[in-house]
Design an enzyme around this catalytic site. Structure first.
Site, PDB file in Angstrom:
ATOM      1  CE1 TYR A 107      -1.454   3.454   2.654  1.00 21.43           C
ATOM      2  CE2 TYR A 107      -2.760   3.235   0.649  1.00 21.43           C
ATOM      3  CZ  TYR A 107      -2.318   3.996   1.713  1.00 21.43           C
ATOM      4  OH  TYR A 107      -2.724   5.281   1.830  1.00 21.43           O
ATOM      5  CG  HIS A 155      -4.517   0.887   3.502  1.00 20.56           C
ATOM      6  ND1 HIS A 155      -5.269   0.357   2.493  1.00 20.56           N
ATOM      7  CD2 HIS A 155      -4.678   2.216   3.411  1.00 20.56           C
ATOM      8  CE1 HIS A 155      -5.847   1.321   1.806  1.00 20.56           C
ATOM      9  NE2 HIS A 155      -5.512   2.468   2.334  1.00 20.56           N
TER      10      HIS A 155
HETATM   11  C1  CS2 Z   1      -5.256   6.195   2.915  1.00 20.63           C
HETATM   12  C2  CS2 Z   1      -6.105   6.638   1.764  1.00 20.63           C
HETATM   13  O1  CS2 Z   1      -4.699   8.470   3.171  1.00 20.63           O
HETATM   14  C3  CS2 Z   1      -4.911   7.394   3.781  1.00 20.63           C
HETATM   15  O2  CS2 Z   1      -4.872   7.260   5.006  1.00 20.63           O
HETATM   16  O3  CS2 Z   1      -5.824   5.186   3.695  1.00 20.63           O
HETATM   17  O4  CS2 Z   1      -5.285   7.326   0.871  1.00 20.63           O
HETATM   18  C4  CS2 Z   1      -6.803   5.505   1.025  1.00 20.63           C
HETATM   19  O5  CS2 Z   1      -5.856   4.569   0.561  1.00 20.63           O
HETATM   20  C5  CS2 Z   1      -7.548   6.082  -0.167  1.00 20.63           C
HETATM   21  O6  CS2 Z   1      -8.363   7.122   0.280  1.00 20.63           O
HETATM   22  C6  CS2 Z   1      -8.415   5.006  -0.840  1.00 20.63           C
HETATM   23  O7  CS2 Z   1      -9.216   5.602  -1.812  1.00 20.63           O
HETATM   24 MG    MG Z   2      -5.538   5.453   5.742  1.00 19.11          MG
END
Ligand code: CS2
Ligand code: MG
Length: 408
Positions: free
Chosen positions: A160, A217
């Site tokens: 991620y 995540h």
């Molecule tokens: C992530 C988000 O910013 C964060 O904390 O969890 O960028 C997430 O991955 C996205 O909003 C998914 O659309």
């Molecule tokens: Mg997040």
């Protein structure tokens, strides 16, 4: 006073922002953001097909009744699509109300509790060296808080928010383009073996002052999350985010039983009912809802007030999918909230984005200073908007090495 018209615009520089503009018979208009990342056409359709026809003729100052009309009147309640659509309407009505009052929106909440609001940037790297360069870059820019994500040795694909190749000084934004999702492969054991040590190395390198955040995540099971939270206690994280999927709000008890690492959850929630148990049982330290996804300012303010009763601070979501409109709404809430914690802030300020959403909000030395212009303090240039059109996108999917579907 009456609402005379409302229009929805989908598109923007590199993002399918869903912008709502509500017009009134007194010439004052309000702006809202209904951008539901990678499902943008859905709240846009909800607004155009069902909600806007029911807005025309209503008094825009009755924002509470309008919210209740749409929420209770929907029968099938909640969900991110409806709450993003309601959220945009609600933001626009608060914008109108504050413009009528001739005040920046935070004044209507109770004024300023602070001048500058702490924000955090996203540091990431394909490997530890790449990550350290990324952290150093944000520290040099004056950020006092940085989220840290790192490539995991041996992981079959990037994880991620991690670039496939070394980022070499560039900001990394996940590529959501295309309706067919990309596939990430995840292996919890490799993550559990590597990430606590990586976070400890960032702490060793940058010292005790830097606020370090990490986003799991949703990837761990509750027991694994408890083990991870305990392993990183010595790092002194500012927060550990989404350690485990939180539909099962009670699962967070296990983390609390084993670790004192602060926990932040909430960006995927769209109502107070998704997080009331987490807050009332004090299972989290930061609530991460977003004004767009959680029904707008009216509903998020209720969540903030509930959180304040239980020592839970705000840490509103601020991913690139949020337009400067909902970010402005959050900046006004951040200026007011007595239990403000921190704001996620990815620099939206490209010239194209600034041209589409003019505002005089300002980031200085890692603190965000909200505009004193009446209303949200952000505008929307319809001529600029005409340059953009919708481009389908999709979140990646995640599978385990044996092919089992997992959590993105
Ligand atoms: C992530 C988000 O910013 C964060 O904390 O969890 O960028 C997430 O991955 C996205 O909003 C998914 O659309
Ligand atoms: Mg997040």
């Amino acid at each position: 006073m009456k609402i005379t018209d409302a229009r929805v615009f989908v598109g923007g520089p590199g993002k399918n922002y869903v912008t709502l503009k509500i017009m009134t018979d007194q010439g004052v208009y309000g702006l809202g953001d209904a951008t539901l990342n990678n499902r943008e056409t859905l709240p846009a359709a909800y607004l155009r097909d069902y909600l806007i026809p029911n807005l025309i003729g209503k008094d825009p100052r009755n924002s509470e009744d309008i919210w209740q009309f749409f929420y209770r009147g929907a029968y099938f309640r909640r969900g991110p699509i409806a709450m993003a659509a309601f959220g945009a309407i609600d933001m626009a009505l608060w914008d109108i109300k504050a413009k009528l009052a001739g005040m920046p929106l935070y004044q209507l909440f109770g004024g300023k509790s602070r001048d500058g609001a702490l924000v955090y940037a996203h540091a990431t790297g394909a490997d530890l060296d790449d990550l350290m360069e990324s952290v150093a870059r944000y520290v040099a820019l004056g950020y006092k808080a940085v989220r840290v994500q790192c490539g995991i040795p041996g992981m079959p694909t990037a994880s991620y928010a991690v670039p496939e190749q070394k980022s070499a000084g560039k900001d990394h934004i996940t590529d959501f383009s295309g309706i067919i999702p990309k596939t990430e492969i995840w292996d919890t054991d490799r993550y559990m073996r590597f990430m606590p040590g990586a976070l400890a190395e960032v702490r060793d390198r940058f010292g005790p002052e830097l606020k370090i955040l990490h986003d799991v995540h949703h990837r761990l099971l509750p027991r694994e999350a408890a083990e991870f939270a305990k392993a990183v206690e010595p790092v002194g994280l500012y927060w550990l985010e989404d350690p485990t999927p939180a539909e099962d709000q009670s699962a967070l008890r296990l983390i609390r039983q084993h670790a004192t690492t602060p926990i932040a959850i909430g960006e995927v929630f769209n109502s107070i009912w998704d997080c009331n148990a987490l807050i009332e049982n004090e299972l989290i330290d930061f609530i991460r809802v977003a004004v767009t996804y959680a029904g707008g300012i009216t509903h998020v303010k209720r969540i903030v007030d509930l959180a304040a009763l239980h020592h839970v601070r705000t840490g509103f979501h601020g991913a690139p999918s949020h337009s400067p409109i909902s970010m402005a709404a959050q900046h006004h809430l951040n200026a007011w909230a007595p239990n403000f914690g921190i704001q996620e802030y990815l620099v939206l300020g490209t010239p194209a984005c600034d041209a589409l959403f003019p505002s005089d909000h300002a980031l200085r030395d890692g603190l965000f200073h909200v505009s004193d212009a009446p209303g949200l303090g952000v505008d929307f240039d319809e001529d600029e908007a005409a340059r953009y059109e919708y481009a389908p996108g999709s979140h990646p999917v995640v599978r385990l090495e044996d092919g089992t579907m997992w959590n993105y």
